[in-house]
Write a protein that holds these residues in place. Sequence first.
Motif, PDB file in Angstrom:
ATOM      1  N   VAL A 297      -3.172   1.420  -1.594  1.00 32.09           N
ATOM      2  CA  VAL A 297      -3.762   2.496  -1.090  1.00 32.09           C
ATOM      3  C   VAL A 297      -4.430   2.418   0.462  1.00 32.09           C
ATOM      4  N   ASN A 298      -4.396   1.154   0.649  1.00 33.70           N
ATOM      5  CA  ASN A 298      -4.722   0.910   2.266  1.00 33.70           C
ATOM      6  C   ASN A 298      -3.732   0.479   3.200  1.00 33.70           C
ATOM      7  N   ASP A 299      -2.352   0.783   2.637  1.00 38.52           N
ATOM      8  CA  ASP A 299      -1.072   0.303   3.459  1.00 38.52           C
ATOM      9  C   ASP A 299      -1.219   1.326   4.340  1.00 38.52           C
ATOM     10  N   SER A 300      -0.409   1.063   5.630  1.00 29.54           N
ATOM     11  CA  SER A 300      -0.115   2.048   6.595  1.00 29.54           C
ATOM     12  C   SER A 300       1.214   2.676   6.451  1.00 29.54           C
ATOM     13  N   GLU A 301       1.539   3.719   7.200  1.00 26.26           N
ATOM     14  CA  GLU A 301       2.566   4.409   7.147  1.00 26.26           C
ATOM     15  C   GLU A 301       3.819   3.609   7.399  1.00 26.26           C
ATOM     16  N   LYS A 302       3.822   2.742   8.398  1.00 21.21           N
ATOM     17  CA  LYS A 302       4.750   1.900   8.674  1.00 21.21           C
ATOM     18  C   LYS A 302       5.027   0.809   7.376  1.00 21.21           C
ATOM     19  N   ASP A 303       4.043   0.283   6.928  1.00 22.58           N
ATOM     20  CA  ASP A 303       3.852  -0.559   5.771  1.00 22.58           C
ATOM     21  C   ASP A 303       4.733   0.124   4.737  1.00 22.58           C
ATOM     22  N   ILE A 304       4.537   1.340   4.395  1.00 19.64           N
ATOM     23  CA  ILE A 304       4.922   2.225   3.018  1.00 19.64           C
ATOM     24  C   ILE A 304       6.546   2.140   3.494  1.00 19.64           C
ATOM     25  N   LYS A 305       6.953   2.535   4.683  1.00 18.58           N
ATOM     26  CA  LYS A 305       8.320   2.909   4.857  1.00 18.58           C
ATOM     27  C   LYS A 305       8.946   1.356   4.717  1.00 18.58           C
ATOM     28  N   SER A 306       8.292   0.419   5.357  1.00 12.37           N
ATOM     29  CA  SER A 306       9.103  -0.884   5.302  1.00 12.37           C
ATOM     30  C   SER A 306       9.355  -1.514   4.105  1.00 12.37           C
ATOM     31  N   LYS A 307       8.216  -1.241   3.046  1.00  6.90           N
ATOM     32  CA  LYS A 307       8.291  -1.713   1.707  1.00  6.90           C
ATOM     33  C   LYS A 307       9.480  -1.094   0.918  1.00  6.90           C
ATOM     34  N   ILE A 308       9.349   0.205   1.006  1.00 11.92           N
ATOM     35  CA  ILE A 308      10.456   1.130   0.241  1.00 11.92           C
ATOM     36  C   ILE A 308      11.567   0.752   0.815  1.00 11.92           C
ATOM     37  N   THR A 309      11.981   0.590   2.152  1.00 18.40           N
ATOM     38  CA  THR A 309      13.277   0.129   2.910  1.00 18.40           C
ATOM     39  C   THR A 309      13.780  -1.215   2.265  1.00 18.40           C
ATOM     40  N   LYS A 310      12.768  -1.887   2.225  1.00 15.83           N
ATOM     41  CA  LYS A 310      13.312  -3.373   2.221  1.00 15.83           C
ATOM     42  C   LYS A 310      13.168  -3.849   0.637  1.00 15.83           C
ATOM     43  N   TYR A 311      12.202  -3.482  -0.053  1.00 16.49           N
ATOM     44  CA  TYR A 311      12.019  -3.998  -1.453  1.00 16.49           C
ATOM     45  C   TYR A 311      12.320  -2.948  -2.667  1.00 16.49           C
ATOM     46  N   LYS A 379      -2.030   8.716   2.545  1.00 14.47           N
ATOM     47  CA  LYS A 379      -2.956   9.405   3.748  1.00 14.47           C
ATOM     48  C   LYS A 379      -4.208  10.263   3.199  1.00 14.47           C
ATOM     49  N   ARG A 380      -3.799  10.916   2.105  1.00  9.09           N
ATOM     50  CA  ARG A 380      -4.840  12.134   1.468  1.00  9.09           C
ATOM     51  C   ARG A 380      -5.842  10.984   0.766  1.00  9.09           C
ATOM     52  N   HIS A 381      -5.331  10.021   0.328  1.00  7.40           N
ATOM     53  CA  HIS A 381      -6.351   9.238  -0.256  1.00  7.40           C
ATOM     54  C   HIS A 381      -7.249   8.444   0.460  1.00  7.40           C
ATOM     55  N   GLN A 382      -6.690   7.831   1.477  1.00  8.09           N
ATOM     56  CA  GLN A 382      -7.357   7.327   2.661  1.00  8.09           C
ATOM     57  C   GLN A 382      -8.514   8.283   3.210  1.00  8.09           C
ATOM     58  N   ALA A 383      -8.139   9.246   3.609  1.00  9.61           N
ATOM     59  CA  ALA A 383      -8.917  10.291   4.120  1.00  9.61           C
ATOM     60  C   ALA A 383     -10.229  10.550   3.288  1.00  9.61           C
ATOM     61  N   ALA A 384      -9.937  10.673   1.721  1.00 11.07           N
ATOM     62  CA  ALA A 384     -10.979  10.631   0.807  1.00 11.07           C
ATOM     63  C   ALA A 384     -11.767   9.526   0.723  1.00 11.07           C
ATOM     64  N   ARG A 385     -11.263   8.274   0.948  1.00  9.15           N
ATOM     65  CA  ARG A 385     -12.079   7.046   0.869  1.00  9.15           C
ATOM     66  C   ARG A 385     -12.914   6.939   2.009  1.00  9.15           C
ATOM     67  N   VAL A 386     -12.641   7.306   3.158  1.00 12.53           N
ATOM     68  CA  VAL A 386     -13.626   7.291   4.137  1.00 12.53           C
ATOM     69  C   VAL A 386     -14.696   7.904   4.091  1.00 12.53           C
ATOM     70  N   GLN A 387     -14.924   9.023   3.144  1.00 13.41           N
ATOM     71  CA  GLN A 387     -15.924   9.741   2.957  1.00 13.41           C
ATOM     72  C   GLN A 387     -16.992   9.175   1.801  1.00 13.41           C
TER      73      GLN A 387
END
Length: 406
Positions: A297-311, A379-387
């Motif tokens: 849940v702390n992965d960046s957009e780039k991390d998520i796309k890369s992990k899905i594409t590669k793994y 992203k929605r989770h990260q926005a909630a966690r900041v609070q």
Amino acid sequence: MEPEQAASTATASGAEGETEQHVDPWNVSGGADGKIDYNKLVDQFGCTRIDEALVARMERLTGKPAHPFLKRGIFFAHRELDTILDCYEKKLPFYLYTGRGPSSEALHLGHLVPFLFTKWLQDVFNVPLVIQLTDDEKSLWKGLDIDESRRLARENAKDIIACGFDVTKTFIFSDFEYVGGAFYRNIVRIQRCVSMNQVRGIFGFTMDDFIGKIAFPAVQAAPSFADTFPHIFGSRKDVHCLIPCAIDQDPYFRMTRDVSSRLGHNKPSLIESRFFPALQGESGKMSASDTTSAIFVNDSEKDIKSKITKYAFSGGGATLEEHKAKGGNLDVDVPWKYLNFFLEDDVKLAHIGREYGSGRMLTSEIKGELTTVLVDMVKRHQAARVQVTEAVVDSFMAVRPMAAQP
């Protein structure tokens, strides 16, 4: 001993020379094909499959549509869920109990599954919830320093709170901070009811295991009893408990159900889920220590796309021609499996299944669909966690009176 406890940790036998599946609270491995045979697991554990009639009854009583996890068979098995629905229908009190063993800085998507479902249960039933952070367990099993386990418990609590739980009805506690008083008295009562032979049969402990491991199951069992939480329920023993969890946690509560009546408590009810597969395929549970096996849940957009594409393991054809001719194999395709967990739109999910299964949708396209869904969700989770500040964590973990049912 009751039949439900007599079943030991599940190890399914295959043909001679084949790999056996093994499921316990700490280790999950599939059979020869890497998959978990859930039908066999249900038979071995002695729980019951959730059928359409039970889901329909829940919808009728609550007036709310079933969660996608229920409709799609992700939460698929139970122990006396009908008892909880009886309580709700008769306006008798019950509460929810779930937990997390904090061993990583952030939760991965598989960790979120029981909390997302528990949040829905809290909303539709409007009942109290207790969430146990087993920081003591992770110190015993993972060898984590006690202070590090305590720190990770608070960090994980922030991710849990970000799921949207109601602070007026939710008590989050860490074992290292809360064990004592009524909680510890129930732990000892449970420990007196379970012999060494029983605990070895249920959990597979050996003579080389730490004594802390052998004693721990009672710590996870005790929150099933309402009077473990006198600030919520007082000394009441008549309040039922519903435990949403993955099916690998079932051994703890088979043991608990066996001792409940001897201690004057109701047996806890369970609603149990399948495992969330690793990116590399359905070979059991993901590992929080292997960052390439999961999306966190702390992965960046780039991390998520890369992990899905590669793994993310694909069930698509080896070549474009083969894929268009035969279609994608939905039984093994990880992007398809992940969409079944997190794409809420039933119509769109069915469309993707048809298109990909027929070969009209390509592997790159289904991975793109998944990337869109997960990036938005994280992203929605990260926005909630900041609070979620330290003060907010303190408010959830404070021992205080809560609005229990009458």
